[in-house]
Write a protein that holds these residues in place. Structure first.
Motif, short mmCIF file in Angstrom:
data_model
loop_
_atom_site.label_atom_id
_atom_site.label_comp_id
_atom_site.label_asym_id
_atom_site.label_seq_id
_atom_site.Cartn_x
_atom_site.Cartn_y
_atom_site.Cartn_z
N SER A 75 0.80 -1.23 0.00
CA SER A 75 0.00 0.00 0.00
C SER A 75 0.83 1.27 0.00
O SER A 75 0.36 2.32 -0.42
N THR A 76 2.07 1.19 0.46
CA THR A 76 2.89 2.40 0.54
C THR A 76 3.77 2.60 -0.69
O THR A 76 4.51 3.58 -0.76
N ASP A 107 0.65 5.36 -4.51
CA ASP A 107 0.12 4.84 -3.25
C ASP A 107 -1.28 5.37 -2.95
O ASP A 107 -2.06 4.74 -2.25
#
Length: 123
Positions: free
Chosen positions: A30-31, A53
């Motif tokens: 997710s980052t 992201d």
């Protein structure tokens, strides 16, 4: 370390749709900004689009605009590439990779490549 696995490829007819998946293990996806690439036989690998992201799609292939889109499912640690109205020239092995440094357009700035998934579009 991040391990990526692509899936969802196959043999389809022109005009059909496919959704590719890029599932990560080892770390959360997710980052990261994730790039979708493809490589046709005898051609160099090319960047199709990136998904940031925050979920923003940045296109690098004009032919993908309006037909391809990427999305994220963070609980599943997965990024998707929805491909609509496929054309024979979309035939290639499709890869995902994590952006690590430099410009998003710089292929050498990506790492943790998956093994790829074959997409074949018949006319």
């Amino acid at each position: 370390q991040v391990q990526l696995v692509e899936s969802g490829g196959g043999l389809v007819q022109a005009g059909d749709s496919l959704r590719l998946s890029c599932t990560a293990s080892g770390r959360t996806l997710s980052t990261y900004t994730v790039g979708w690439f493809r490589q046709a036989p005898g051609k160099e690998r090319e960047l199709v689009l990136t998904i940031t992201d925050s979920g923003r799609n940045i296109y690098y292939l004009d032919s993908a605009k309006g037909r391809f889109a990427s999305s994220r499912d963070n609980p599943k640690n997965t990024v998707y590439l929805q491909m609509n109205n496929l054309r024979p020239e979309d035939t290639a092995v499709y890869y995902c990779a994590v952006h690590r440094f430099g410009s998003y357009a710089y292929i050498n700035g990506y790492d943790y490549w998956g093994q790829g998934t074959q997409v074949t579009v018949s006319s």
